[in-house]
Write a protein that holds these residues in place. Sequence first.
Motif: not given
Lengths: 427, 427, 427, 427
Positions: D362, D364, D381-386, D388, D411
Amino acid sequence: MTALFSAGIPAAIGEPLLQRFLRLRSLTEALCDPLSDAEASAQSMPDASPAKWHLAHTTWFFETFVLRDHLPGYRQFNSQYPYLFNSYYEAEGARVARASRGLLIRPSIEEIYDYRAHVNFRLAAAWSDLSPRAKELIELGCHHEEQHQELIVMDLQHLMHSSPLQATPWPPMHSSQSQQRGTMSWIEREAGLVSIGADGDGFVFDCERPRHRAWLDPYALADRLVTNREWRDFIDDSGYRNPALWLSDGWAWVNAQQIAAPQYWRKSADGEWGQSFGLGGWSDIRMDAPVCHVSYYEADAYARWAGARLPTEPEWESAAESCDSSSGTFLDGPGAVAPKADLGGHGLRQLFGDVWEWTASAFLGHPGFRAEAGAIGEYNGKFMSGQFVLKGGSCATPRGHVRASYRNFFYPHQRWQFAGVRLARSR
Amino acid sequence: MTALFSAGIPAAIGEPLLQRFLRLRSLTEALCDPLSDAEASAQSMPDASPAKWHLAHTTWFFETFVLRDHLPGYRQFNSQYPYLFNSYYEAEGARVARASRGLLIRPSIEEIYDYRAHVNFRLAAAWSDLSPRAKELIELGCHHEEQHQELIVMDLQHLMHSSPLQATPWPPMHSSQSQQRGTMSWIEREAGLVSIGADGDGFVFDCERPRHRAWLDPYALADRLVTNREWRDFIDDSGYRNPALWLSDGWAWVNAQQIAAPQYWRKSADGEWGQSFGLGGWSDIRMDAPVCHVSYYEADAYARWAGARLPTEPEWESAAESCDSSSGTFLDGPGAVAPKADLGGHGLRQLFGDVWEWTASAFLGHPGFRAEAGAIGEYNGKFMSGQFVLKGGSCATPRGHVRASYRNFFYPHQRWQFAGVRLARSR
Amino acid sequence: MTALFSAGIPAAIGEPLLQRFLRLRSLTEALCDPLSDAEASAQSMPDASPAKWHLAHTTWFFETFVLRDHLPGYRQFNSQYPYLFNSYYEAEGARVARASRGLLIRPSIEEIYDYRAHVNFRLAAAWSDLSPRAKELIELGCHHEEQHQELIVMDLQHLMHSSPLQATPWPPMHSSQSQQRGTMSWIEREAGLVSIGADGDGFVFDCERPRHRAWLDPYALADRLVTNREWRDFIDDSGYRNPALWLSDGWAWVNAQQIAAPQYWRKSADGEWGQSFGLGGWSDIRMDAPVCHVSYYEADAYARWAGARLPTEPEWESAAESCDSSSGTFLDGPGAVAPKADLGGHGLRQLFGDVWEWTASAFLGHPGFRAEAGAIGEYNGKFMSGQFVLKGGSCATPRGHVRASYRNFFYPHQRWQFAGVRLARSR
Amino acid sequence: MTALFSAGIPAAIGEPLLQRFLRLRSLTEALCDPLSDAEASAQSMPDASPAKWHLAHTTWFFETFVLRDHLPGYRQFNSQYPYLFNSYYEAEGARVARASRGLLIRPSIEEIYDYRAHVNFRLAAAWSDLSPRAKELIELGCHHEEQHQELIVMDLQHLMHSSPLQATPWPPMHSSQSQQRGTMSWIEREAGLVSIGADGDGFVFDCERPRHRAWLDPYALADRLVTNREWRDFIDDSGYRNPALWLSDGWAWVNAQQIAAPQYWRKSADGEWGQSFGLGGWSDIRMDAPVCHVSYYEADAYARWAGARLPTEPEWESAAESCDSSSGTFLDGPGAVAPKADLGGHGLRQLFGDVWEWTASAFLGHPGFRAEAGAIGEYNGKFMSGQFVLKGGSCATPRGHVRASYRNFFYPHQRWQFAGVRLARSR
């Protein structure tokens, strides 16, 4: 902008129908002349189409139903165009989904102008060989293209309003704020059996036929249209926030879309609804001009608030039959358009032109209506559910296009067309 | 199931209107009697409501518009019920969103039955003190509750069909496959000025008024309803796959929803459309019975395929006015219902009961229509856009509920109501 | 509520695993005991399931993977139940769509209790014939049912909060507002190579394996959880309105859903966020208790606002390995649950129980992870995208269910689970 | 296409960073050179942007973060451009919604070229006055623009594929069907503590830092990428129809989107998946070339089918650190691009260029990661969810842009980027 013909001057140039055809084709191009390829290609909502598409679709109509069907040996200008520029004729095969017309990055607007010149020339050159039926279809195609002229104006206004810069290539209209404020009067009409709908020989669309009888109870029509000033009174009286005034579907629409004023209105620096957007950009709302760009839901709610109702189609048509449908505020050339303030007088005014007038009648077939056979029959009949009739034409309608029997139709939530309100009452 | 009253037997028990009220209330409960709390609480689509909600909403109607408004000092049974059981009366304040009625896990169905008994008793006990206006509202409330009886049947059928097990608490209907296959005949009617709509003293809904004149051109009505066998012919002739038969919105609906047959039909083991679902579960389709659960789009497409059209409301009503609106296949008690096969004969048959008949008329106000003031005025008038009129009642309509002037209305895509088709033609 | 067995007392009743099985089954029923059939059947969102479904699905798990697969000649209790009560095991065939579980109006909750008693009895009666593999699957089934016990609590809380009356069948919790307000301290931990994940013989889920090494840089963990009081400071400092604090997807979620506080909070009469909803209804927020029902997006934004970050799974697990995972605030019986205020002390507190702690680690396979073969292998592995790991269990987790290596997982926007925040920092 | 400068030749023209800047800016324009205004303005999906927008946004980046912030007295080229061409920097204020970029009918592409020349000139002219921090930001801006060069290629390919004519302004690639079919070999790597992530002085994005340790168990990487031929074997073995191979979210995606092959594939006349679409139009699939335009869900399912798994980011990066990240199939100029067939050899091949390689990690923050302050800190940094991580660059990545530590992210359902698969396994 391109030449009207792709080659030479055809011999039949003096024929009246050909003259009409050529003037009309020329106006369509004039409407689009200042557009860049990007401006002519973008689509701001599924209901609207790019100008490029309108330019090509109207041409496809002539090419398909006249040249292909009536000119032996005619070869298509481009074999992909039927797929690209068929609108909704199921009988004519597959087509680009309506919501994807904004992806028509090719052909370029220049290629479309070439297509137009090609079809113009072939049609004019073949004139003397064309059958009466072909000429009927040319007549139909001309009326069809006039409808698309109005759509071009509507769709461009919507596009430019939706675009981030809200820039338009046309100059603003000269706006003179008239100060007189005429009182609206009622024109009373007697009960009786009337005949409406079209008969006779002149061109009409299939849905205007047949002429038929209808009984009317006594009624009255407002002598002029509802004005922007009156609409502001409606707003100030919480018209958009009082559910008792609204149809159930309309109230759901007002809340879901957060509607608080006609489309294209915005508030001025003083916090009042003071400006509206048109093809000339933002300008001050002319308070005495007819309100425009309102939905059926709004028109109906306004009428209820005013203690009145909307006229039915037979009421409107019966009253309008003796009036001149060519005089009034219509589209005469390219550029910004707007309805004009009533100048006062006696009798019914602003019936034709200015704004389409919502009626309380659903768009359904007249008694005895039969759609034509084949693709041409898909023109009107298949839209007879869920829509309401509007009458009289607008400032964006080409002059000469409408008649008393003319039937326009939109869904009750739609308002990017130039639609306004004339009040009626019973007894 | 609960007692009809929460206490004692009121003195006015012999009054005809009170008798009618009590029989009606009792029937509503009989319709729901076999339901578990879970079955009475689930919601299968936003258009449908749980049975528990119908039981309570009809009671809220009497409590609010009769007891609260006309019985001084009356205290609400439960102060939260108006929020829970108001349907759509804006004038009556906030309410549970329609699509969330399936979350009404409380009150339990037992509490609702207590609520019913309480309101029954208070209303009966107060009988001699009630004003004529209050009794008018009781009359209205009875007709209102009859409408919800039909909705209970429709909504339960939809719920049980949507539920994974498709189990129903009622026995299947005895189904005799009639073999005769009557030819449909046309009943011709002359042109003329007719009067339709309601006048006089008997109860009618506001939208049935006023009586008014309408001109009719010569027309003919089919003497019976379209049957399931005929509908199978339509399917077999690719009726659902031929765009030329369909309204534009209907064609979009057929494709988006993948519609290929009436609602509640399924194919049998032989690959044919052979079974349909009702409150008694799955059973073989009776081929001579009227087709049921078709939308306006389907009815209109069928009529076009058959070379005919749907009747207009004035055509239908004018022809039906002299017929007995109480005889026919109606709802007389709880359990599975279904329209019955035509037995042949002369003249118009199956006009009342069996299935609601789609008309080609939009649901709009009659000339001179005015909604009542206040919340009661929201009953019909605010639904006058986008819907079509249906006439004649169905096998799920309580006997005695309809009249020739009665106007039911649904959106053109809806079909969980018991709706079918009678053909008409011009000339 | 039903008997534990459908018949008699089985001979193996003294076996420890059987004892555990029976206690556990009994607790599940105790959790649902006060529910009406309607309360046990409603579904408030696609993520949540009706209690009735949980009661049946956990039973289907034992029936399918133990009785069907390991007890020769076993006949299903009801041949339709696999279709109704399979959750997501593709290898086990078709099933009711998750979002339609609210339409399971049948079987009734009584029939489900009978199903449970039947499977309990058959399993207990067959005990001595069951293979070691079958007993492993019973062990798995027990852990599986414990997970559904927590889901029952979560889903009922969501349902009752969503229902119009917001009534609950349980009494409110006794709420003592503690006044002490402990300062949070940091527990420092050295860099080094650690081992995490499960090995050995005790029961663990497949995703906890294998034990593996991980390098950790120096870090610190907060000694207690973030409290409601601290969360109110975050709100008061415009935490929910400052995009600089939020992940991009989180900011979109906050705006689209209009999130302004943890789920189940509401404002008191004084305009402050002062009340929260639980299985005992609305009560005042206990300011010293850990914040609960926050999403990953919120947890991450809070940590950024606090100048800290969330711990990674290896950081958390490495620190927690030596702690007692059975002591703390866990689910011990039916009724309202809530995390408890920290009482102060030294070292890491509130690690187990109270609230699940969001980690900064995505839920992915440990190095060397392999899912089991067949349907059982669908348990965890197929959810390894888009979700984050939570550790430590909550007040709704059955006592004894979790371990340091235990891995729970949710999507970053979900928050109906009992999830809160422990801060971490680097260096 | 426009001049590189709006006026004259600046004195600093020989500076290496300025040279790099100018070459880069020139390449961006070369990529767009054949586009008409309409082609440069259309938007085919919310994830993609018009070429015109990319041309302007990259220029806005230099104008804002270098000229505005570091050149005293600089006046914006156009005060509306920040609103039009900010992408997602919340700290930089309001902006056009991403999904509405296709309504940017103005400014024209010519005006955008003027904007580019203006900013080029002002930046070059001010060179000697610029601070070291400003030059750092120019460096960042160059890397930023390189990312948009790849996005231009991706977005144009998507647009032209979505457009009705599927015409492209570039010639097809010369396609030589190589016949050799190399067997894939495993490159084994030992367990150990490795260091990954960036340190040192060269330019890297913030998310590549800091360098940190990670433990790796023994693993093996495939020596080359998965080929189209191998992917066809997966399809032929029902890979897209076997739920056991798929993540749960992936299986839902495959079914909802009806995915049956990589994006841009279509069947040939023989019914086989034989053609793919690129910037040069449709061409035969080169069977030995790496598969491209597959999602994470597909990559993961393929790996499971192949009895392997995807590599983690530390595994990939550790193995790639010693390889030359500038050699391989990269973007060197305008026109169609495609990954190339492996030519065989020893050791890891195709690591850099060709296709981005999905990892099982992922996206992160690395341990100790801190985003920069201000708007620049919103870069990663603000794209660190969901999402790969993908590694190694592609044939659409400008040569020299990537490094072993470089982290791309998408995604798991996205696949319009040039993404493919390298297999890994444990032990």
